[in-house]
Design a protein around this motif. Structure first.
Motif, PDB file in Angstrom:
ATOM      1  N   ARG A  81      12.113  -5.853  -2.383  1.00 39.69           N
ATOM      2  CA  ARG A  81      13.552  -5.993  -2.618  1.00 39.69           C
ATOM      3  C   ARG A  81      14.344  -4.844  -1.993  1.00 39.69           C
ATOM      4  NH1 ARG A  81      13.519  -7.917  -8.969  1.00 39.69           N
ATOM      5  NH2 ARG A  81      12.259  -9.768  -8.614  1.00 39.69           N
ATOM      6  N   LEU A  82      13.819  -3.626  -2.121  1.00 42.87           N
ATOM      7  CA  LEU A  82      14.510  -2.473  -1.527  1.00 42.87           C
ATOM      8  C   LEU A  82      14.615  -2.611  -0.011  1.00 42.87           C
ATOM      9  CD1 LEU A  82      12.989   0.495  -3.561  1.00 42.87           C
ATOM     10  CD2 LEU A  82      15.387  -0.236  -3.544  1.00 42.87           C
ATOM     11  N   LEU A  83      13.517  -2.988   0.623  1.00 43.50           N
ATOM     12  CA  LEU A  83      13.543  -3.118   2.079  1.00 43.50           C
ATOM     13  C   LEU A  83      14.397  -4.295   2.536  1.00 43.50           C
ATOM     14  CD1 LEU A  83       9.888  -2.142   2.985  1.00 43.50           C
ATOM     15  CD2 LEU A  83      11.976  -0.788   3.289  1.00 43.50           C
ATOM     16  N   ALA A  84      14.389  -5.372   1.779  1.00 47.82           N
ATOM     17  CA  ALA A  84      15.236  -6.514   2.126  1.00 47.82           C
ATOM     18  C   ALA A  84      16.720  -6.141   2.015  1.00 47.82           C
ATOM     19  CB  ALA A  84      14.918  -7.707   1.226  1.00 47.82           C
ATOM     20  N   ALA A  85      17.038  -5.277   1.057  1.00 43.60           N
ATOM     21  CA  ALA A  85      18.430  -4.855   0.863  1.00 43.60           C
ATOM     22  C   ALA A  85      18.846  -3.773   1.851  1.00 43.60           C
ATOM     23  CB  ALA A  85      18.622  -4.343  -0.566  1.00 43.60           C
ATOM     24  N   ARG A  86      17.882  -3.163   2.494  1.00 45.69           N
ATOM     25  CA  ARG A  86      18.170  -2.079   3.441  1.00 45.69           C
ATOM     26  C   ARG A  86      17.612  -2.428   4.814  1.00 45.69           C
ATOM     27  NH1 ARG A  86      17.747  -0.397  -1.553  1.00 45.69           N
ATOM     28  NH2 ARG A  86      19.062   1.255  -2.337  1.00 45.69           N
ATOM     29  N   GLN A  87      18.168  -3.464   5.399  1.00 44.12           N
ATOM     30  CA  GLN A  87      17.749  -3.897   6.727  1.00 44.12           C
ATOM     31  C   GLN A  87      17.869  -2.739   7.711  1.00 44.12           C
ATOM     32  OE1 GLN A  87      16.629  -7.046   7.728  1.00 44.12           O
ATOM     33  NE2 GLN A  87      16.557  -7.558   5.560  1.00 44.12           N
ATOM     34  N   GLY A  88      16.921  -2.622   8.603  1.00 42.85           N
ATOM     35  CA  GLY A  88      16.970  -1.564   9.607  1.00 42.85           C
ATOM     36  C   GLY A  88      16.268  -0.284   9.195  1.00 42.85           C
ATOM     37  N   THR A  89      15.604  -0.273   8.056  1.00 40.39           N
ATOM     38  CA  THR A  89      14.845   0.909   7.638  1.00 40.39           C
ATOM     39  C   THR A  89      13.808   1.205   8.710  1.00 40.39           C
ATOM     40  OG1 THR A  89      15.152   0.348   5.316  1.00 40.39           O
ATOM     41  CG2 THR A  89      13.347   1.855   5.838  1.00 40.39           C
ATOM     42  N   ASP A  90      13.787   2.444   9.207  1.00 38.97           N
ATOM     43  CA  ASP A  90      12.870   2.745  10.304  1.00 38.97           C
ATOM     44  C   ASP A  90      11.644   3.554   9.893  1.00 38.97           C
ATOM     45  OD1 ASP A  90      14.123   5.143   9.849  1.00 38.97           O
ATOM     46  OD2 ASP A  90      14.905   5.382  11.874  1.00 38.97           O
ATOM     47  N   PHE A  91      11.542   3.945   8.610  1.00 39.78           N
ATOM     48  CA  PHE A  91      10.381   4.718   8.173  1.00 39.78           C
ATOM     49  C   PHE A  91      10.175   4.533   6.673  1.00 39.78           C
ATOM     50  CE2 PHE A  91       8.423   8.554   6.437  1.00 39.78           C
ATOM     51  CZ  PHE A  91       7.331   8.707   7.271  1.00 39.78           C
ATOM     52  N   VAL A  92       8.937   4.249   6.278  1.00 36.74           N
ATOM     53  CA  VAL A  92       8.599   4.119   4.862  1.00 36.74           C
ATOM     54  C   VAL A  92       7.333   4.930   4.619  1.00 36.74           C
ATOM     55  CG1 VAL A  92       7.882   2.552   3.015  1.00 36.74           C
ATOM     56  CG2 VAL A  92       9.573   1.786   4.703  1.00 36.74           C
ATOM     57  N   PHE A  93       7.399   5.828   3.648  1.00 35.73           N
ATOM     58  CA  PHE A  93       6.223   6.588   3.215  1.00 35.73           C
ATOM     59  C   PHE A  93       6.050   6.311   1.733  1.00 35.73           C
ATOM     60  CE2 PHE A  93       4.273  10.807   1.948  1.00 35.73           C
ATOM     61  CZ  PHE A  93       3.009  10.500   2.431  1.00 35.73           C
ATOM     62  N   CYS A  94       4.991   5.622   1.386  1.00 36.69           N
ATOM     63  CA  CYS A  94       4.743   5.170   0.024  1.00 36.69           C
ATOM     64  C   CYS A  94       3.501   5.883  -0.506  1.00 36.69           C
ATOM     65  CB  CYS A  94       4.537   3.663   0.052  1.00 36.69           C
ATOM     66  SG  CYS A  94       4.199   2.941  -1.534  1.00 36.69           S
ATOM     67  N   VAL A  95       3.655   6.646  -1.601  1.00 36.56           N
ATOM     68  CA  VAL A  95       2.556   7.426  -2.170  1.00 36.56           C
ATOM     69  C   VAL A  95       2.350   7.039  -3.618  1.00 36.56           C
ATOM     70  CG1 VAL A  95       1.708   9.757  -2.662  1.00 36.56           C
ATOM     71  CG2 VAL A  95       3.183   9.382  -0.703  1.00 36.56           C
ATOM     72  N   GLY A  96       1.085   6.952  -4.031  1.00 35.26           N
ATOM     73  CA  GLY A  96       0.787   6.667  -5.421  1.00 35.26           C
ATOM     74  C   GLY A  96      -0.615   7.113  -5.785  1.00 35.26           C
ATOM     75  N   ASP A  97      -0.855   7.249  -7.096  1.00 40.00           N
ATOM     76  CA  ASP A  97      -2.164   7.725  -7.552  1.00 40.00           C
ATOM     77  C   ASP A  97      -2.790   6.822  -8.603  1.00 40.00           C
ATOM     78  OD1 ASP A  97      -0.586   8.210  -9.758  1.00 40.00           O
ATOM     79  OD2 ASP A  97      -1.241  10.269 -10.039  1.00 40.00           O
ATOM     80  N   ASP A  98      -2.242   5.639  -8.783  1.00 31.72           N
ATOM     81  CA  ASP A  98      -2.644   4.802  -9.902  1.00 31.72           C
ATOM     82  C   ASP A  98      -2.863   3.369  -9.428  1.00 31.72           C
ATOM     83  OD1 ASP A  98      -2.137   3.198 -12.510  1.00 31.72           O
ATOM     84  OD2 ASP A  98      -2.160   5.289 -13.171  1.00 31.72           O
ATOM     85  N   ARG A  99      -3.553   2.614 -10.245  1.00 33.50           N
ATOM     86  CA  ARG A  99      -3.796   1.212  -9.911  1.00 33.50           C
ATOM     87  C   ARG A  99      -2.493   0.429  -9.796  1.00 33.50           C
ATOM     88  NH1 ARG A  99      -6.442  -3.311 -13.479  1.00 33.50           N
ATOM     89  NH2 ARG A  99      -6.730  -4.887 -11.896  1.00 33.50           N
ATOM     90  N   THR A 100      -1.486   0.798 -10.578  1.00 30.97           N
ATOM     91  CA  THR A 100      -0.208   0.083 -10.527  1.00 30.97           C
ATOM     92  C   THR A 100       0.506   0.304  -9.193  1.00 30.97           C
ATOM     93  OG1 THR A 100       0.996   1.890 -11.587  1.00 30.97           O
ATOM     94  CG2 THR A 100       0.100   0.176 -13.030  1.00 30.97           C
ATOM     95  N   ASP A 101       0.098   1.330  -8.437  1.00 27.66           N
ATOM     96  CA  ASP A 101       0.702   1.594  -7.128  1.00 27.66           C
ATOM     97  C   ASP A 101       0.127   0.700  -6.034  1.00 27.66           C
ATOM     98  OD1 ASP A 101       2.339   3.707  -8.112  1.00 27.66           O
ATOM     99  OD2 ASP A 101       0.576   4.994  -8.135  1.00 27.66           O
ATOM    100  N   GLU A 102      -0.992   0.055  -6.312  1.00 28.03           N
ATOM    101  CA  GLU A 102      -1.634  -0.798  -5.313  1.00 28.03           C
ATOM    102  C   GLU A 102      -0.744  -1.967  -4.899  1.00 28.03           C
ATOM    103  OE1 GLU A 102      -4.505  -0.259  -3.576  1.00 28.03           O
ATOM    104  OE2 GLU A 102      -4.517   1.696  -4.574  1.00 28.03           O
ATOM    105  N   ASP A 103       0.117  -2.439  -5.800  1.00 24.67           N
ATOM    106  CA  ASP A 103       1.053  -3.512  -5.444  1.00 24.67           C
ATOM    107  C   ASP A 103       1.976  -3.064  -4.308  1.00 24.67           C
ATOM    108  OD1 ASP A 103       0.168  -5.345  -7.441  1.00 24.67           O
ATOM    109  OD2 ASP A 103       1.343  -4.247  -8.931  1.00 24.67           O
ATOM    110  N   MET A 104       2.408  -1.801  -4.354  1.00 20.81           N
ATOM    111  CA  MET A 104       3.269  -1.266  -3.285  1.00 20.81           C
ATOM    112  C   MET A 104       2.511  -1.229  -1.972  1.00 20.81           C
ATOM    113  SD  MET A 104       5.333   1.978  -4.906  1.00 20.81           S
ATOM    114  CE  MET A 104       3.875   2.980  -5.099  1.00 20.81           C
ATOM    115  N   PHE A 105       1.283  -0.718  -2.032  1.00 25.76           N
ATOM    116  CA  PHE A 105       0.489  -0.603  -0.808  1.00 25.76           C
ATOM    117  C   PHE A 105       0.273  -1.976  -0.169  1.00 25.76           C
ATOM    118  CE2 PHE A 105      -1.719   3.166  -3.103  1.00 25.76           C
ATOM    119  CZ  PHE A 105      -0.634   3.986  -2.843  1.00 25.76           C
TER     120      PHE A 105
END
Length: 176
Positions: A81-105
């Motif tokens: 949803r964030l990326l769809a609302a921000r068309q033209g995003t040129d860089f994404v760095f996604c960090v997580g340490d938990d199983r719940t972060d796997e959905d983002m990855f």
């Protein structure tokens, strides 16, 4: 769910419940490690028997916590949803340490049928990184051992550090 979590909180010294906007989490990181793990398994079974079959929710087992959340609301959906609302995003760095972060990855993985995110971010400009033990199963392309390594990595990218980057699907070695 609240009643079940309250039941286990009363019986597990050091545990507590966290109410979030779209989920509820039972934490047992401050409890006795063995007893906390035992109670978590019992609580998970209780939730699965009493709730999961009746409501569109899922139980996520995290790092010394159990989270109950609606199936359609997770970190991956939020990233989409964030990326769809921000068309033209040129860089994404996604960090997580938990199983719940796997959905983002998983949401940031390139898709053979094209860009499922509906944004213009090139797949090469999406970086996913997990924090924790080297052998950890993950959908993230990168790995660091500690949160401090994430800070060092960000410093490197900003030009204030001197640690070289490793290729995707590899551990990023960071000097302490």
């Amino acid at each position: 769910v609240s009643e079940i979590f309250a039941y286990y909180t009363e019986r597990t010294l050091g545990s507590f419940v966290e109410h979030k906007r779209a989920s509820i989490t039972w934490h047992y990181r401050l409890a006795d490690p063995d007893y906390g793990s035992f109670q978590a398994k019992e609580c998970q079974n209780h939730l699965e028997d009493a709730i999961i079959s009746k409501l569109p929710v899922e139980v996520m087992v995290g790092k010394k916590n159990l989270e109950v959340r609606p199936i359609a609301i997770n970190k991956g959906e939020i990233v989409r949803r964030l990326l769809a609302a921000r068309q033209g995003t040129d860089f994404v760095f996604c960090v997580g340490d938990d199983r719940t972060d796997e959905d983002m990855f998983r949401a940031l993985l390139p898709h053979p049928q094209g860009d499922a995110l509906g944004d213009s971010t090139a797949a090469g400009a999406r970086f996913t990184c997990t924090v924790g033990p080297t052998g950890k199963k993950t959908s993230a392309a990168w790995h660091v051992n500690t949160p401090g390594h994430v800070i060092t990595l960000l410093g490197t990218w900003a030009g204030t550090g001197d640690t070289p980057l490793s290729p995707p699907q590899a551990t990023i070695e960071v000097e302490e």
